[in-house]
Design a protein around this motif. Structure first.
Motif, PDB file in Angstrom:
ATOM      1  N   GLU A 256       0.792  -1.192  -0.093  1.00  0.00           N
ATOM      2  CA  GLU A 256      -0.107   0.087  -0.098  1.00  0.00           C
ATOM      3  C   GLU A 256       0.697   1.312   0.046  1.00  0.00           C
ATOM      4  O   GLU A 256       0.853   2.411  -0.857  1.00  0.00           O
ATOM      5  CB  GLU A 256      -0.817   0.054   1.169  1.00  0.00           C
ATOM      6  CG  GLU A 256      -2.202   0.570   0.992  1.00  0.00           C
ATOM      7  CD  GLU A 256      -3.099   0.477   2.167  1.00  0.00           C
ATOM      8  OE1 GLU A 256      -3.269   1.268   3.127  1.00  0.00           O
ATOM      9  OE2 GLU A 256      -3.872  -0.662   2.360  1.00  0.00           O
ATOM     10  N   SER A 257       1.880   1.349   0.931  1.00  0.00           N
ATOM     11  CA  SER A 257       2.754   2.575   1.038  1.00  0.00           C
ATOM     12  C   SER A 257       3.979   2.360   0.181  1.00  0.00           C
ATOM     13  O   SER A 257       4.513   3.495   0.091  1.00  0.00           O
ATOM     14  CB  SER A 257       3.009   2.752   2.551  1.00  0.00           C
ATOM     15  OG  SER A 257       3.734   1.907   3.071  1.00  0.00           O
ATOM     16  N   GLY A 258       4.304   1.395   0.079  1.00  0.00           N
ATOM     17  CA  GLY A 258       5.672   1.074  -0.806  1.00  0.00           C
ATOM     18  C   GLY A 258       6.932   1.243   0.240  1.00  0.00           C
ATOM     19  O   GLY A 258       8.084   1.068  -0.460  1.00  0.00           O
ATOM     20  N   LYS A 259       6.458   1.363   1.602  1.00  0.00           N
ATOM     21  CA  LYS A 259       7.775   1.288   2.531  1.00  0.00           C
ATOM     22  C   LYS A 259       8.167  -0.181   2.742  1.00  0.00           C
ATOM     23  O   LYS A 259       7.517  -1.085   2.889  1.00  0.00           O
ATOM     24  CB  LYS A 259       7.366   1.787   3.727  1.00  0.00           C
ATOM     25  CG  LYS A 259       6.789   3.501   3.439  1.00  0.00           C
ATOM     26  CD  LYS A 259       6.573   3.895   4.935  1.00  0.00           C
ATOM     27  CE  LYS A 259       6.498   5.574   4.907  1.00  0.00           C
ATOM     28  NZ  LYS A 259       6.382   6.033   6.105  1.00  0.00           N
ATOM     29  N   ASP A 260       9.669  -0.215   2.803  1.00  0.00           N
ATOM     30  CA  ASP A 260      10.243  -1.419   3.010  1.00  0.00           C
ATOM     31  C   ASP A 260      11.290  -1.302   4.406  1.00  0.00           C
ATOM     32  O   ASP A 260      11.889  -2.018   4.691  1.00  0.00           O
ATOM     33  CB  ASP A 260      10.977  -2.151   1.938  1.00  0.00           C
ATOM     34  CG  ASP A 260      12.037  -1.128   1.449  1.00  0.00           C
ATOM     35  OD1 ASP A 260      12.093  -0.185   2.191  1.00  0.00           O
ATOM     36  OD2 ASP A 260      12.814  -1.708   0.618  1.00  0.00           O
ATOM     37  N   THR A 261      11.102  -0.196   5.029  1.00  0.00           N
ATOM     38  CA  THR A 261      11.978   0.169   6.259  1.00  0.00           C
ATOM     39  C   THR A 261      10.995   0.675   7.229  1.00  0.00           C
ATOM     40  O   THR A 261      10.319   1.529   7.016  1.00  0.00           O
ATOM     41  CB  THR A 261      13.027   1.206   6.154  1.00  0.00           C
ATOM     42  OG1 THR A 261      13.843   0.390   5.004  1.00  0.00           O
ATOM     43  CG2 THR A 261      13.889   1.249   7.158  1.00  0.00           C
ATOM     44  N   GLU A 262      10.950   0.047   8.477  1.00  0.00           N
ATOM     45  CA  GLU A 262      10.049   0.494   9.543  1.00  0.00           C
ATOM     46  C   GLU A 262      10.626   0.903  10.887  1.00  0.00           C
ATOM     47  O   GLU A 262      11.364  -0.051  11.297  1.00  0.00           O
ATOM     48  CB  GLU A 262       8.734  -0.311   9.429  1.00  0.00           C
ATOM     49  CG  GLU A 262       7.612  -0.121  10.377  1.00  0.00           C
ATOM     50  CD  GLU A 262       6.403  -0.830  10.235  1.00  0.00           C
ATOM     51  OE1 GLU A 262       5.506  -0.444   9.777  1.00  0.00           O
ATOM     52  OE2 GLU A 262       6.717  -2.103  10.821  1.00  0.00           O
ATOM     53  N   PHE A 263      10.109   1.616  11.751  1.00  0.00           N
ATOM     54  CA  PHE A 263      10.378   1.829  12.938  1.00  0.00           C
ATOM     55  C   PHE A 263       9.451   1.559  13.838  1.00  0.00           C
ATOM     56  O   PHE A 263       8.007   2.219  13.411  1.00  0.00           O
ATOM     57  CB  PHE A 263      11.197   3.012  13.364  1.00  0.00           C
ATOM     58  CG  PHE A 263      11.388   3.549  14.854  1.00  0.00           C
ATOM     59  CD1 PHE A 263      12.445   3.028  15.453  1.00  0.00           C
ATOM     60  CD2 PHE A 263      10.448   4.304  15.480  1.00  0.00           C
ATOM     61  CE1 PHE A 263      12.313   3.241  16.863  1.00  0.00           C
ATOM     62  CE2 PHE A 263      10.717   4.503  16.840  1.00  0.00           C
ATOM     63  CZ  PHE A 263      11.924   3.926  17.469  1.00  0.00           C
ATOM     64  N   GLU A 264       8.979   0.807  14.884  1.00  0.00           N
ATOM     65  CA  GLU A 264       8.058   0.714  15.688  1.00  0.00           C
ATOM     66  C   GLU A 264       8.453   0.812  17.083  1.00  0.00           C
ATOM     67  O   GLU A 264       9.329   0.393  17.549  1.00  0.00           O
ATOM     68  CB  GLU A 264       7.508  -0.667  15.222  1.00  0.00           C
ATOM     69  CG  GLU A 264       6.082  -0.734  16.021  1.00  0.00           C
ATOM     70  CD  GLU A 264       5.599  -2.315  15.637  1.00  0.00           C
ATOM     71  OE1 GLU A 264       4.724  -2.685  16.395  1.00  0.00           O
ATOM     72  OE2 GLU A 264       6.332  -3.107  14.897  1.00  0.00           O
ATOM     73  N   SER A 265       7.565   1.301  17.856  1.00  0.00           N
ATOM     74  CA  SER A 265       7.876   1.795  19.284  1.00  0.00           C
ATOM     75  C   SER A 265       6.836   0.960  20.096  1.00  0.00           C
ATOM     76  O   SER A 265       5.781   1.259  19.910  1.00  0.00           O
ATOM     77  CB  SER A 265       7.917   2.994  19.737  1.00  0.00           C
ATOM     78  OG  SER A 265       8.114   3.250  21.167  1.00  0.00           O
ATOM     79  N   VAL A 266       7.154   0.169  20.921  1.00  0.00           N
ATOM     80  CA  VAL A 266       6.357  -0.868  21.951  1.00  0.00           C
ATOM     81  C   VAL A 266       6.681  -0.603  23.236  1.00  0.00           C
ATOM     82  O   VAL A 266       6.442  -1.464  24.040  1.00  0.00           O
ATOM     83  CB  VAL A 266       6.032  -2.037  21.566  1.00  0.00           C
ATOM     84  CG1 VAL A 266       5.433  -2.374  20.054  1.00  0.00           C
ATOM     85  CG2 VAL A 266       7.429  -2.922  21.660  1.00  0.00           C
ATOM     86  N   VAL A 267       7.184   0.577  23.537  1.00  0.00           N
ATOM     87  CA  VAL A 267       7.627   0.884  25.119  1.00  0.00           C
ATOM     88  C   VAL A 267       6.492   1.137  25.739  1.00  0.00           C
ATOM     89  O   VAL A 267       5.339   1.737  25.682  1.00  0.00           O
ATOM     90  CB  VAL A 267       8.368   2.173  24.940  1.00  0.00           C
ATOM     91  CG1 VAL A 267       8.857   2.558  26.579  1.00  0.00           C
ATOM     92  CG2 VAL A 267       9.799   2.170  24.193  1.00  0.00           C
TER      93      VAL A 267
END
Length: 170
Positions: free
Chosen positions: A69-80
């Protein structure tokens, strides 16, 4: 494509279209990626007199598929959970991931297909800043990247074939 294929196309452009081309050495756009998950616990600490820099990031780096959908293949996720890392410092960690993924270790090409998950960390009320968390995320990513068994991806080329309707069949 091999350089021989490129030479053929340049010759065809000269012959069929009368276009003189000046060509340079072809460059292949390689990418690197991770194949395994790797945990990290990285502390960036620098004290030079006065306010220093302190940031601790804990999490993991893992492979990810490209989001269609977005074309992104690098992601940062925060589950703090629990507020160990202030919400205002997360953009620094995100920027650190993006900077760390600009250049891999194998062929010094950009890294794609990677997700960095921030699970926990620590900050200091005086010495922590967005810059400290950016540097900590860069260091954590580089450290974890070596543990993920990185590989070089083969270049992908898109080919479009167009044929007139009269030459098409069912």
């Amino acid at each position: 494509m091999a350089s021989f294929h490129l030479e053929i196309y340049v010759e065809r452009m000269k012959r069929e279209y009368g276009v003189a081309c000046t060509t340079g050495r072809p460059q292949v756009a390689f990418r690197e990626t991770v194949t395994e998950r790797a945990d990290f616990a990285y502390t960036h600490k620098k004290q030079t007199g006065g306010a220093g820099q302190y940031a601790r990031v804990i999490g993991h780096v893992e492979p990810m598929e490209m989001d269609a959908e977005s074309g992104k293949d690098t992601e940062f996720e925060s589950v703090v959970m629990g507020g160990n890392v202030s919400e205002q410092l997360h953009p620094g960690s995100r920027e650190g991931l993006l900077r760390g993924a600009r250049k891999g270790h194998a062929v010094r090409e950009p890294i794609s297909g990677v997700r960095m998950v921030l699970r926990d960390g620590a900050f200091h009320a005086v010495d922590s800043s967005e810059l400290a968390f950016r540097l900590a995320a860069i260091g954590a990513f580089r450290e974890a990247y070596l543990k993920t068994k990185p590989v070089i991806l083969e270049p992908i080329m898109t080919v479009e074939v167009v044929a007139p309707v009269e030459f098409q069949s069912a």
